[in-house]
Scaffold this motif. Sequence first.
Motif, PDB file in Angstrom:
ATOM      1  N   VAL A 121       6.701  -1.756  -4.796  1.00  0.00           N
ATOM      2  CA  VAL A 121       5.659  -2.711  -5.167  1.00  0.00           C
ATOM      3  C   VAL A 121       5.778  -3.969  -4.303  1.00  0.00           C
ATOM      4  O   VAL A 121       4.793  -4.450  -3.727  1.00  0.00           O
ATOM      5  CB  VAL A 121       5.742  -3.068  -6.657  1.00  0.00           C
ATOM      6  CG1 VAL A 121       4.771  -4.201  -6.993  1.00  0.00           C
ATOM      7  CG2 VAL A 121       5.447  -1.849  -7.502  1.00  0.00           C
ATOM      8  N   PHE A 161       3.088  -5.009  -1.397  1.00  0.00           N
ATOM      9  CA  PHE A 161       2.326  -6.254  -1.388  1.00  0.00           C
ATOM     10  C   PHE A 161       2.331  -6.885  -0.003  1.00  0.00           C
ATOM     11  O   PHE A 161       1.299  -7.270   0.533  1.00  0.00           O
ATOM     12  CB  PHE A 161       2.892  -7.237  -2.413  1.00  0.00           C
ATOM     13  CG  PHE A 161       2.282  -8.585  -2.297  1.00  0.00           C
ATOM     14  CD1 PHE A 161       1.063  -8.850  -2.895  1.00  0.00           C
ATOM     15  CD2 PHE A 161       2.890  -9.583  -1.555  1.00  0.00           C
ATOM     16  CE1 PHE A 161       0.467 -10.090  -2.760  1.00  0.00           C
ATOM     17  CE2 PHE A 161       2.297 -10.817  -1.419  1.00  0.00           C
ATOM     18  CZ  PHE A 161       1.088 -11.072  -2.022  1.00  0.00           C
ATOM     19  N   PRO A 194      -2.508  -0.295  -4.135  1.00  0.00           N
ATOM     20  CA  PRO A 194      -3.409  -1.266  -4.776  1.00  0.00           C
ATOM     21  C   PRO A 194      -2.915  -2.703  -4.729  1.00  0.00           C
ATOM     22  O   PRO A 194      -3.303  -3.489  -5.587  1.00  0.00           O
ATOM     23  CB  PRO A 194      -3.413  -0.755  -6.208  1.00  0.00           C
ATOM     24  CG  PRO A 194      -2.029  -0.227  -6.418  1.00  0.00           C
ATOM     25  CD  PRO A 194      -1.555   0.258  -5.083  1.00  0.00           C
ATOM     26  N   PHE A 195      -2.090  -3.043  -3.760  1.00  0.00           N
ATOM     27  CA  PHE A 195      -1.583  -4.426  -3.706  1.00  0.00           C
ATOM     28  C   PHE A 195      -2.253  -5.194  -2.567  1.00  0.00           C
ATOM     29  O   PHE A 195      -1.685  -6.119  -1.996  1.00  0.00           O
ATOM     30  CB  PHE A 195      -0.066  -4.413  -3.504  1.00  0.00           C
ATOM     31  CG  PHE A 195       0.626  -3.392  -4.355  1.00  0.00           C
ATOM     32  CD1 PHE A 195       0.690  -3.560  -5.737  1.00  0.00           C
ATOM     33  CD2 PHE A 195       1.184  -2.253  -3.802  1.00  0.00           C
ATOM     34  CE1 PHE A 195       1.300  -2.610  -6.541  1.00  0.00           C
ATOM     35  CE2 PHE A 195       1.794  -1.308  -4.603  1.00  0.00           C
ATOM     36  CZ  PHE A 195       1.847  -1.473  -5.972  1.00  0.00           C
ATOM     37  N   HIS A 196      -3.433  -4.769  -2.228  1.00  0.00           N
ATOM     38  CA  HIS A 196      -4.063  -5.248  -0.996  1.00  0.00           C
ATOM     39  C   HIS A 196      -5.037  -6.396  -1.214  1.00  0.00           C
ATOM     40  O   HIS A 196      -5.513  -6.972  -0.261  1.00  0.00           O
ATOM     41  CB  HIS A 196      -4.863  -4.096  -0.410  1.00  0.00           C
ATOM     42  CG  HIS A 196      -5.980  -3.660  -1.311  1.00  0.00           C
ATOM     43  ND1 HIS A 196      -5.748  -2.919  -2.439  1.00  0.00           N
ATOM     44  CD2 HIS A 196      -7.310  -3.910  -1.279  1.00  0.00           C
ATOM     45  CE1 HIS A 196      -6.901  -2.712  -3.054  1.00  0.00           C
ATOM     46  NE2 HIS A 196      -7.863  -3.304  -2.386  1.00  0.00           N
ATOM     47  N   MET A 197      -5.338  -6.718  -2.467  1.00  0.00           N
ATOM     48  CA  MET A 197      -6.538  -7.533  -2.674  1.00  0.00           C
ATOM     49  C   MET A 197      -6.442  -8.926  -2.104  1.00  0.00           C
ATOM     50  O   MET A 197      -7.442  -9.565  -1.824  1.00  0.00           O
ATOM     51  CB  MET A 197      -6.855  -7.591  -4.156  1.00  0.00           C
ATOM     52  CG  MET A 197      -7.255  -6.248  -4.694  1.00  0.00           C
ATOM     53  SD  MET A 197      -7.716  -6.416  -6.405  1.00  0.00           S
ATOM     54  CE  MET A 197      -7.082  -4.967  -7.114  1.00  0.00           C
ATOM     55  N   ILE A 247       0.314   8.979  -2.129  1.00  0.00           N
ATOM     56  CA  ILE A 247      -0.862   8.430  -2.812  1.00  0.00           C
ATOM     57  C   ILE A 247      -1.232   7.070  -2.230  1.00  0.00           C
ATOM     58  O   ILE A 247      -2.405   6.779  -1.951  1.00  0.00           O
ATOM     59  CB  ILE A 247      -0.579   8.328  -4.328  1.00  0.00           C
ATOM     60  CG1 ILE A 247      -0.451   9.729  -4.924  1.00  0.00           C
ATOM     61  CG2 ILE A 247      -1.691   7.550  -5.021  1.00  0.00           C
ATOM     62  CD1 ILE A 247       0.017   9.741  -6.353  1.00  0.00           C
ATOM     63  N   ILE A 248      -0.201   6.245  -2.007  1.00  0.00           N
ATOM     64  CA  ILE A 248      -0.476   4.914  -1.456  1.00  0.00           C
ATOM     65  C   ILE A 248      -1.130   5.026  -0.082  1.00  0.00           C
ATOM     66  O   ILE A 248      -2.104   4.325   0.225  1.00  0.00           O
ATOM     67  CB  ILE A 248       0.831   4.099  -1.362  1.00  0.00           C
ATOM     68  CG1 ILE A 248       1.302   3.721  -2.766  1.00  0.00           C
ATOM     69  CG2 ILE A 248       0.631   2.854  -0.524  1.00  0.00           C
ATOM     70  CD1 ILE A 248       2.587   2.922  -2.777  1.00  0.00           C
ATOM     71  N   ILE A 261      -9.575   3.420   1.084  1.00  0.00           N
ATOM     72  CA  ILE A 261     -10.145   2.212   0.497  1.00  0.00           C
ATOM     73  C   ILE A 261     -10.252   1.103   1.535  1.00  0.00           C
ATOM     74  O   ILE A 261     -11.247   0.376   1.593  1.00  0.00           O
ATOM     75  CB  ILE A 261      -9.314   1.796  -0.733  1.00  0.00           C
ATOM     76  CG1 ILE A 261      -9.505   2.857  -1.810  1.00  0.00           C
ATOM     77  CG2 ILE A 261      -9.726   0.425  -1.227  1.00  0.00           C
ATOM     78  CD1 ILE A 261      -8.788   2.595  -3.090  1.00  0.00           C
TER      79      ILE A 261
END
Lengths: 489, 627
Positions: free
Chosen positions: A211, A215, A221-224, A274-275, A282
Amino acid sequence: MSASDITALLPIITPAIASVLVMMVIAFRRNHALTAALTTGGLVIASSMLLVMLPLLPRQVTPLIFVDRYAFFFMGLFFAASFFVVLLSYGYFAARPGRHDEFYVLLLIATFGSAVLAASSHFVSFFLGLELLGISLYSMIAYQRTDRYGNEAGIKYLVLAATSSAFLLFGMALVYAQLGTMQFTRIAVEAAALSVSSSLPLLAGFALIIVGIGFKLALVPFHMWSPDVYEGAPAPVSAFIATVSKGAVFVLLLRYFSLVDIHRFPAIVTVFTIIAIASMLIGNLLALAQNNIKRILAYSSIAHLGYVLVAFIAGGPAAITAASYYLAAYFVTILGAFGIISVLSSAGSGGRDADALDEYRGMAWHRPWLAGMLTLVLFSLAGIPLTAGFMGKFLVISAGAGSTLWLLLVVVAVSSSIGLYYYLRIITVLYTRVPAQVPEKRETPAAGPRLSLSGGTALVVLAVLLIWLGVFPSPLLRLIKATAEHLIY
Amino acid sequence: MIAMNDMLWIMPAAPFAGFLVLALAGSRLPRKWIAAVGAGSVGLSMFAALFAGCSFMSAPPGMHAYVQVLRTWIDVAGFSPKIAFYLDPLSVIMVLVMTVVGFLIHLYSAGFMRDDEGYARFFAYMNLFVGSMLTLVLAEDLLLLYLGWEGVGLCSYLLIGFWYKDEVNGYAARKAFVVTRVGDTAFAIGLFLLYSNLGTLQIQELMYRAGQQWAPGSVLAVAAAALLLGGAVGKSAQLPLQTWLPDAMAGPTPVSALIHAATMVTAGVYLIARTHVLFTLAPAVQAAVAVIGAATLLLAGFSALVQSDLKRVLAYSTISQIGYMFLALGVGAWSAAIFHFMTHAFFKALLFLGAGMVIISLHEEHNMFKMGGLRTQLPLVYRTFVIGALSLSALPLLTAGFYSKDLILWEVWSSKSGGPLLWAAGLAGALLTSLYSFRMVFITFFGEAKTKAGGKPGMSMSVPVVILAVLSVAGGFVEVPVHFFTGFLAPAFPPVQSANKAAGEIILQIIAGIVSVSGIVLAWFLFLRSPHYDKTLSQSGFGSLVHRLWFAGWGFDRLYDVLIIKPFLWAAKVNRDDFIDLIYLGVVWTSAGINRFLTFTQSGKVRWYVTGVAIGAIVILGIVVLL
């Protein structure tokens, strides 16, 4: 600590000393050119120290640092990237009001942090390096104090990075609780001895470390955070985040999980798969309708890290070569991209960067060289042959094929073709003729000032490298095989 | 002496260098410099060719060939095509003709294109063409030959459409490109076939292996030869792919002279001669070559007879003359074909350059019926043009055209695979040739002047024309009376398989001579003395029908339009929105949809982002724990 230990540490120490030196010079004499020159000198000396260190490799210096040929290669890469960032920053900041000298101190400290990460062999040096890099970046992102977007980006990055660091530390704590050591080689040995059923806390620890690393690499999903930060930060800083910051963390990831063989833990491989898939798809999908070049580059960067992750999952010498080449090629490309943005942004007096796609409309007709360079960069990002990006992608795919990762390769192919859309979209914008307008048009950055000498030189060198790496990959490949590939021995 | 086999590369390299200079800096150079670079580079390559030719003749190399290997292009799994040049008697003749004629035409162009705004662009393309053409004929490897082959195709396209602002020219250029592409595709498939069966593309090795492994008449040999013939037919504008050449006259006249008369269109002849072993192994295909040649020379000869555009007459004449070369190749008279290639290059280039001077002094007038009486106005052009026309009509004893055409007719008659029928076709063609040649001369240069000629051609245009006129006469004497030419080519080709050598050559020569002269006399009678015969003939019901058919080149364009183009366009239109597109549209819609959704997640709110990180962490932990 013996003299040769110190010698082996010289490339890491030099940027630190340089940062102190620059800070002291600033106290007596504020001169932008002088500061930039000193910084450049510091980086050049640090690079030459690499050669001094080379005969002593590999060498464990204290439990924290392990300098080997792998570290040698990537430190060199980071110093070179920082060097280009300095060149770009000089032109960028010279056109803006205010004092800029401290920026270079921060840049040197961040480079120092990246060098520590490249040679880290212990959780402590890992965390120290990461925070040296991170904390300098907070202030670099918000360096334009009067810029609303810069401040917003800096604070966002601070909050989110702190959160992710918490996850990372907790993960390290779990690993330590299970194995009683924080040294990578020892962790590898102890983890190998552990039976799979009793390794749950260890796996949870690994998951939390992922995680933290995810980031920093802006993986889904730590891309935002990344588009907001890329957009708000000054263009040279965005370049630094995309290259040195991400590269250093990836280098550590590669070292850590090569020692602790991830293929022994199917669950971890699944997580990375998956990442990687999510990042590739995405990242590219997010960029499709974007009209801000810096945000597009942020999204594209998410996808590119996904590609490198494919090589990482493949494992083995071919994968290390592929990942190293990919990173080098990506560094050159993305420095070129942000270099162009920096050069174009040097216009406004403290204004925003030239990042709206509209500002690039028809650029090919009044700034043909810059537009040509940007076209080249975009081709490289899209992986068109004869550019560095193509060779990188080719190596990644061949590494993936060597380990029969067909699912990942299909995703690479699909997402690359989606990516092609938005890269080519920028190119069409560049070459669209703008109908003759009133002279107002002159105010757009596209018709802006002449190239600064430093920025222009940087761009020319990068363009040459971009094509050279795409046409003659063998010299760099030989270098990688002689250095970075030694990681696994 | 400098080792000549190390200098071969200069021939193609000089024009390529000229091309680079003109392409990169041409717009900034003054006109004199452009002409100097453009013609000079070809001149340099001509000197290299002359030097190579002289040393080749004075000291013939062992195995009758020089090879210069420059480098290996790629080396993958036994496939290692080399960039290498091969100089044997055949390529000596080819490069000599190409560079000499090429240089003269470049010189001429310096004057002809004087006032054109695309001066540098023109010479850049021309240099690129000469470089590619020399690569084609010097290539030791079929792959490199193919590169040159495509290169000249590209230059032909660029130069036909040189005046691109007129849509018609662009259409002609596309037509030439697409039609020759049909042949090129066959050629490429032929290369694949050869490589997959014989494992090399190096020409000499390939010929050797083909002779070893393939029995005469075997299926593979026939297929390979037929596919190469497809390529040759396309490039050399023979039946059924001849339709592009008349339209190609849209390009500037020096281009027509160089590319569409002297050099590129004979590439097919060269290809067949170069791979003659394959054609010998496939007698059926070789017979087809002869038949195609005979049919083409007749059909094109009839079409040339009724054209009104000066350049179109010459275009059909070129098709017809290449038909002769094919006829010779088809009966195994390889040297005769190359001999006719050489003389044709001289006199056809001469005729085109003369036509160019006529056209330019009449302000872009192409229609012969608006010319007339130029004999006194342009005396130099008139004299040289008549020499060219005499050579084309094969006036006995004097002209080069007679010796080469006569050699072809004789060998067609005497060869085992020839015969009286093919000979008769060739003879009929000879009558047609002298008829249309002098129709052209009489209409253009005699009679009353209908348009006033303006301006005299300059030195740079007259000198090449005079030199070509000399060559059009003298070129024949390299063969007669001492058989130097065929003797020189003898190591490259097997001798003609004669069936009835005994029958007197001299009798046939006399017949050919009579036919040629009577054609000229007939032309004088029909077109100068009593033109009303021609008029009544072409205005009668049947006569006008034939006239229109011949004028339109036997209606091949319309035939292809109905048979191929219309159905193809129809199929394309029908398939425009077929269901396969839905797959791609589906990808687009899905991507756009996902993009809209994902954009919504990028809200810019930190709490949202932290939630993302937390959810990610939970998911990863979940996977780790559950798996």
